[in-house]
Design a protein around this motif. Sequence first.
Motif, PDB file in Angstrom:
ATOM      1  N   SER A  80       5.821   4.919   1.500  1.00 21.89           N
ATOM      2  CA  SER A  80       6.100   3.522   1.829  1.00 21.89           C
ATOM      3  C   SER A  80       7.536   3.138   1.504  1.00 21.89           C
ATOM      4  O   SER A  80       8.037   2.128   2.005  1.00 21.89           O
ATOM      5  N   ALA A 137       9.746   3.645   5.201  1.00 22.30           N
ATOM      6  CA  ALA A 137      10.272   2.333   5.580  1.00 22.30           C
ATOM      7  C   ALA A 137      11.789   2.369   5.731  1.00 22.30           C
ATOM      8  O   ALA A 137      12.356   1.719   6.622  1.00 22.30           O
ATOM      9  N   VAL A 183      -2.119  -2.251   0.148  1.00 24.39           N
ATOM     10  CA  VAL A 183      -1.124  -1.360   0.751  1.00 24.39           C
ATOM     11  C   VAL A 183      -1.398  -1.187   2.238  1.00 24.39           C
ATOM     12  O   VAL A 183      -0.497  -1.319   3.080  1.00 24.39           O
ATOM     13  N   SER A 205       0.660  -3.069   5.334  1.00 24.89           N
ATOM     14  CA  SER A 205       1.344  -2.185   6.276  1.00 24.89           C
ATOM     15  C   SER A 205       0.949  -2.509   7.717  1.00 24.89           C
ATOM     16  O   SER A 205       1.796  -2.475   8.626  1.00 24.89           O
ATOM     17  N   ARG A 214       5.831  -6.932   2.852  1.00 25.09           N
ATOM     18  CA  ARG A 214       6.291  -5.844   1.998  1.00 25.09           C
ATOM     19  C   ARG A 214       6.198  -6.216   0.515  1.00 25.09           C
ATOM     20  O   ARG A 214       5.927  -5.360  -0.340  1.00 25.09           O
ATOM     21  N   GLN A 231       2.693  -5.662  -0.290  1.00 19.99           N
ATOM     22  CA  GLN A 231       2.447  -4.224  -0.326  1.00 19.99           C
ATOM     23  C   GLN A 231       2.919  -3.614  -1.642  1.00 19.99           C
ATOM     24  O   GLN A 231       2.279  -2.715  -2.192  1.00 19.99           O
ATOM     25  N   PHE A 266       4.282   2.319  10.000  1.00 22.62           N
ATOM     26  CA  PHE A 266       3.418   1.436   9.221  1.00 22.62           C
ATOM     27  C   PHE A 266       1.965   1.508   9.688  1.00 22.62           C
ATOM     28  O   PHE A 266       1.042   1.327   8.888  1.00 22.62           O
ATOM     29  N   VAL A 309       0.336   4.400   7.742  1.00 23.15           N
ATOM     30  CA  VAL A 309      -0.093   4.033   6.388  1.00 23.15           C
ATOM     31  C   VAL A 309      -1.378   3.223   6.443  1.00 23.15           C
ATOM     32  O   VAL A 309      -2.316   3.441   5.663  1.00 23.15           O
TER      33      VAL A 309
END
Length: 494
Positions: A25, A29, A85, A89, A105, A108, A167, A170
């Motif tokens: 992540s 990202a 999370v 995402s 974010r 997250q 994303f 994830v």
Amino acid sequence: MDGGERGYWVTVVAVACAAMLLPFSVTGAAVALPSMAAHLGASADTAQWMLNAFNVTFAALPLAAGGLADRFGRRRVLLTGIALVGGSSLLVAVAASMPVVDAARAVQGCGAAAVLASGAAVLAHATSGRRRQLAFGMLGTSFGTGLAIGPLAAGALVDAAGWRSVFLLVAAVSVPVWLCATRAPESRDTDQPAFDLVGPVCFTAGLAALSSAFVRAGGAGWTAWSTLLLLGTAVVLIALFAVVELCLAERAMFDVRLFRRPEFLAVVCQPFTVTLGFVVLLVYLPAYLQGVGGRSVLSSGLILLPMTTPVLLLPLAAGHLAARSSVRAVLTGASALIAVGALLLVTVHSDGSWTALALPLLPFGIGVGLAFGVMDNAAVSTVPVQRAGAAAGIFNTMRITGESVAVSGAAALLTTLAAARLNDSGLSSGEAARIAGQAVQGHVAEAHRAALAAGLTSAVHTLGLALAALSALGAVLTHLALAPTTSRQERTRG
């Protein structure tokens, strides 16, 4: 395979897979950011918060999340963290504006902190003996895997399906991970002191102010009153956090009394000399190679393999090496290798060959891989056994805080140095800062490509020299602080 054996492996796999999502992540990202910012029309400051928002909450909340896990159930907090999370995402993947991305974010990062704190606790309470060693070995390997494959996997996804796919991956992986984690045994500690709320608030606010100061410095300059005000606020909040934790003593979230031990101080400062440069290169080197080097996202990820592969392969070997020599020797050698790699960054150029770029990255990666194999054990081995849990919590907090500060601080430094070169070409300070900030994130204006290439390359070289000096100092201090003494050996035995 009996139910107990099956339950053990389901628990270990769930925690390990959840842990792998955390470094991905960060690195994934970062690889997706240039494409995302261009597609959403984000300014450099707003785009930078896509990284900073996650890092601030991820760094500030693990100890608080650990306290909540002890009170309300470690599996419950783990499941909540995985859901945050994955859900956040998914929100990033469908977002239509950068402010929505930044907010998602931040949430997250809260989920990542919950996974980090509760995942290790779940394993510790569900395993023992050799099974525990195997479980934590897999946990460490999963972190290394997430770091190693992050840039490459994200680069392939961005090239093939766009930034949103990073994303979406994830979010998709989090579903089976969450289902596996429901099989983990529940545990809690009912005999807990009152929860420390003031400490997490001060620490989180202080990190947010510091990150804001770095972002502001990139645009307005380091001497602007707004930058100085934010820096001052950060210092006051972090100092207030230290005072609160000292006053709370046994109820403190962060036992600052452990910093009175020189050997512990040396080990918990290792993340600042080990992971600081590593994370900076993972986040910003691909953007540099894409922006001024004109490389594809996948190609820039492949170039990082000499640095990321050792982090995947060496941690287990480092443990055996430390057993044959000493933790002191391994950590000192690791910092020295990182210093060599950082110094060799002065040879990096955006149009350099793969071999030329691998020259500094390989010793860097070997040093980080060796350090990752022994740092956690060293953190708990330099304090009495009854303080091992507090030491581990502090070490993880310092490690992630170092990464958070590194990501935001490096962006400000690279932007400032690149903007200085643009100022020489006749642009105003504000315009130069805006263009340089976009270039740091991989967007290079064609009209200023030559100046940006020269400015960013010079900035990377300067950053390498600073990292080399920091790592060399870390090697010396580690060697001195971890020198064996009789009194220390007696203390660590209890």
